[in-house]
Design a protein around this motif. Structure first.
Motif, PDB file in Angstrom:
ATOM      1  N   PHE A   1      54.194 -20.211  41.557  1.00  0.00           N
ATOM      2  CA  PHE A   1      55.355 -20.095  42.446  1.00  0.00           C
ATOM      3  C   PHE A   1      55.099 -20.829  43.768  1.00  0.00           C
ATOM      4  CE2 PHE A   1      57.517 -17.962  45.935  1.00  0.00           C
ATOM      5  CZ  PHE A   1      58.814 -17.813  45.477  1.00  0.00           C
ATOM      6  N   LEU A   2      53.934 -20.599  44.362  1.00  0.00           N
ATOM      7  CA  LEU A   2      53.606 -21.219  45.649  1.00  0.00           C
ATOM      8  C   LEU A   2      53.457 -22.732  45.524  1.00  0.00           C
ATOM      9  CD1 LEU A   2      51.018 -18.605  46.982  1.00  0.00           C
ATOM     10  CD2 LEU A   2      53.346 -18.983  47.825  1.00  0.00           C
TER      11      LEU A   2
ATOM     12  N   CYS B   1      58.080 -19.284  36.388  1.00  0.00           N
ATOM     13  CA  CYS B   1      57.474 -19.073  37.710  1.00  0.00           C
ATOM     14  C   CYS B   1      57.570 -20.333  38.564  1.00  0.00           C
ATOM     15  CB  CYS B   1      56.019 -18.642  37.553  1.00  0.00           C
ATOM     16  SG  CYS B   1      55.824 -16.983  36.865  1.00  0.00           S
TER      17      CYS B   1
ATOM     18  N   LEU C   1      59.158 -14.783  48.443  1.00  0.00           N
ATOM     19  CA  LEU C   1      57.858 -14.552  47.811  1.00  0.00           C
ATOM     20  C   LEU C   1      57.625 -13.073  47.525  1.00  0.00           C
ATOM     21  CD1 LEU C   1      55.047 -15.401  46.851  1.00  0.00           C
ATOM     22  CD2 LEU C   1      54.298 -15.343  49.261  1.00  0.00           C
ATOM     23  N   LYS C   2      57.988 -12.201  48.478  1.00  0.00           N
ATOM     24  CA  LYS C   2      57.760 -10.761  48.294  1.00  0.00           C
ATOM     25  C   LYS C   2      58.548 -10.225  47.100  1.00  0.00           C
ATOM     26  CE  LYS C   2      56.572  -9.588  53.071  1.00  0.00           C
ATOM     27  NZ  LYS C   2      56.943  -8.806  54.273  1.00  0.00           N
TER      28      LYS C   2
ATOM     29  N   GLY D   1      59.932 -20.933  42.013  1.00  0.00           N
ATOM     30  CA  GLY D   1      59.392 -21.480  43.261  1.00  0.00           C
ATOM     31  C   GLY D   1      60.351 -22.388  43.998  1.00  0.00           C
TER      32      GLY D   1
ATOM     33  N   PHE E   1      59.708 -12.006  44.535  1.00  0.00           N
ATOM     34  CA  PHE E   1      59.136 -12.611  43.335  1.00  0.00           C
ATOM     35  C   PHE E   1      57.887 -11.850  42.903  1.00  0.00           C
ATOM     36  CE2 PHE E   1      55.828 -15.343  41.578  1.00  0.00           C
ATOM     37  CZ  PHE E   1      56.469 -15.884  40.478  1.00  0.00           C
ATOM     38  N   THR E   2      57.016 -11.549  43.857  1.00  0.00           N
ATOM     39  CA  THR E   2      55.774 -10.828  43.566  1.00  0.00           C
ATOM     40  C   THR E   2      56.072  -9.456  42.980  1.00  0.00           C
ATOM     41  OG1 THR E   2      54.651 -11.975  45.388  1.00  0.00           O
ATOM     42  CG2 THR E   2      53.606  -9.974  44.546  1.00  0.00           C
TER      43      THR E   2
ATOM     44  N   ILE F   1      51.906 -16.072  40.691  1.00  0.00           N
ATOM     45  CA  ILE F   1      52.172 -16.238  42.130  1.00  0.00           C
ATOM     46  C   ILE F   1      51.692 -17.609  42.602  1.00  0.00           C
ATOM     47  CG2 ILE F   1      51.605 -15.346  44.433  1.00  0.00           C
ATOM     48  CD1 ILE F   1      51.368 -12.555  43.059  1.00  0.00           C
ATOM     49  N   TRP F   2      50.579 -18.042  42.071  1.00  0.00           N
ATOM     50  CA  TRP F   2      50.023 -19.359  42.397  1.00  0.00           C
ATOM     51  C   TRP F   2      51.006 -20.462  41.980  1.00  0.00           C
ATOM     52  CZ3 TRP F   2      44.128 -20.161  41.269  1.00  0.00           C
ATOM     53  CH2 TRP F   2      43.637 -21.195  42.056  1.00  0.00           C
TER      54      TRP F   2
ATOM     55  N   ARG G   1      56.935 -24.154  45.289  1.00  0.00           N
ATOM     56  CA  ARG G   1      57.618 -24.065  46.580  1.00  0.00           C
ATOM     57  C   ARG G   1      57.112 -25.141  47.534  1.00  0.00           C
ATOM     58  NH1 ARG G   1      60.427 -18.802  48.376  1.00  0.00           N
ATOM     59  NH2 ARG G   1      61.578 -19.676  46.631  1.00  0.00           N
TER      60      ARG G   1
END
Length: 200
Positions: free
Chosen positions: A104-105, A156, A166-167, A160, A169-170, A101-102, A108
Motif C-alpha cells: 500500500f505504501l 493492496c 492508511l489507518k 494505495g 486500510f490497516t 501495508i508495505w 501511494r
C-alpha cells in the motif's frame, strides 16, 4: 513547523525507498537460490537460521506480498506444516499484514503508472473503475479482503492509489486477513495431509 513536517516526509520517503530496494535485492538473491520457489530449499534455509527462522519466515511472507512470486496459499500451508496450526497461523498473519501495508505504501509513493506495471493492464482495468467512487471501492476492497480467492496482493497496490487513509486500510487488513489465512492454512494443510495419507 512546516519545515519539520517536510523533513519528516522526506525521511519517510527515503526509508520507504531504501526498504523497497532491500526487498528487491533480497528477492532476487532468494529467487536465484530457490528459497522462494522450492519448498525443500526454503525449509533448509529456515532450519539453518535457528531461532531467527520465525522472523525470516515473516519477512519471506511479507516479501511475497510486495513482490508476488508464489501464491500466498503456499506460504500459508508451509507455515502451518513447519510450525503447527497456531504458531504457523500467527506467523502467516503477521507477515502477510506487514507485506500488505508495505505494498500500500509503495503504491501511494510511486503512483498509478507503477501500480499499472505491477498489476498488469487486465487487472487494473477490471478494478480501477471503482476508484472513481471512494466509498464504493473501499466497500469492495473490504469484502474482497475477507475472501480467500481474491487477488489480495494486487488489491493492496490498487488501494494505495485510492483515497483510503492508511489507518482505515490497516484496520481492514487486520480484521479481514485472519479468515482468509485461516482457510488457506487449515484447508490446504488438510488437503496436503490427505494426499500424504493416500501416498503412504
Amino acid at each position: 513547523m512546516n519545515r519539520f513536517i517536510q523533513l519528516q516526509d522526506k525521511y519517510k520517503k527515503v526509508i520507504l525507498l531504501v526498504c523497497t530496494l532491500v526487498v528487491i535485492l533480497g528477492t532476487v538473491i532468494g529467487y536465484q537460490q530457490g528459497i522462494f520457489t522450492d519448498q525443500t530449499k526454503m525449509e533448509a534455509f529456515l532450519l539453518s537460521c535457528g531461532i531467527f527462522a520465525p522472523l525470516l519466515f515473516v519477512l519471506i511472507q511479507a516479501v511475497q506480498v510486495v513482490i508476488p512470486i508464489l501464491p500466498g496459499a503456499i506460504g500459508c500451508v508451509y507455515g502451518v506444516i513447519f510450525w503447527g496450526a497456531v504458531k504457523g497461523f500467527l506467523l502467516n498473519y503477521i507477515g502477510i499484514c506487514i507485506g500488505s501495508i508495505w505494498a500500500f505504501l509503495i503504491a501511494r509513493h510511486f503512483g498509478q503508472e507503477f501500480v499499472l506495471q505491477i498489476t498488469g493492464s487486465k487487472f487494473f482495468e477490471k478494478y480501477s473503475k471503482y476508484l472513481v467512487k471512494e466509498n464504493r471501492f473501499e466497500k469492495i476492497f473490504a469484502i474482497l479482503i475477507f475472501l480467500p480467492v481474491a487477488p489480495d496482493d494486487f488489491l493492496c497496490y490498487l488501494a494505495g492509489i485510492s483515497k483510503i487513509p492508511l489507518k482505515r486500510f490497516t484496520l481492514i487488513i487486520l480484521l479481514g486477513k485472519p479468515l482468509a489465512i485461516l482457510l488457506y492454512s487449515m484447508g490446504l494443510n488438510q488437503l496436503f495431509q490427505s494426499m500424504l495419507a493416500l501416498i503412504a
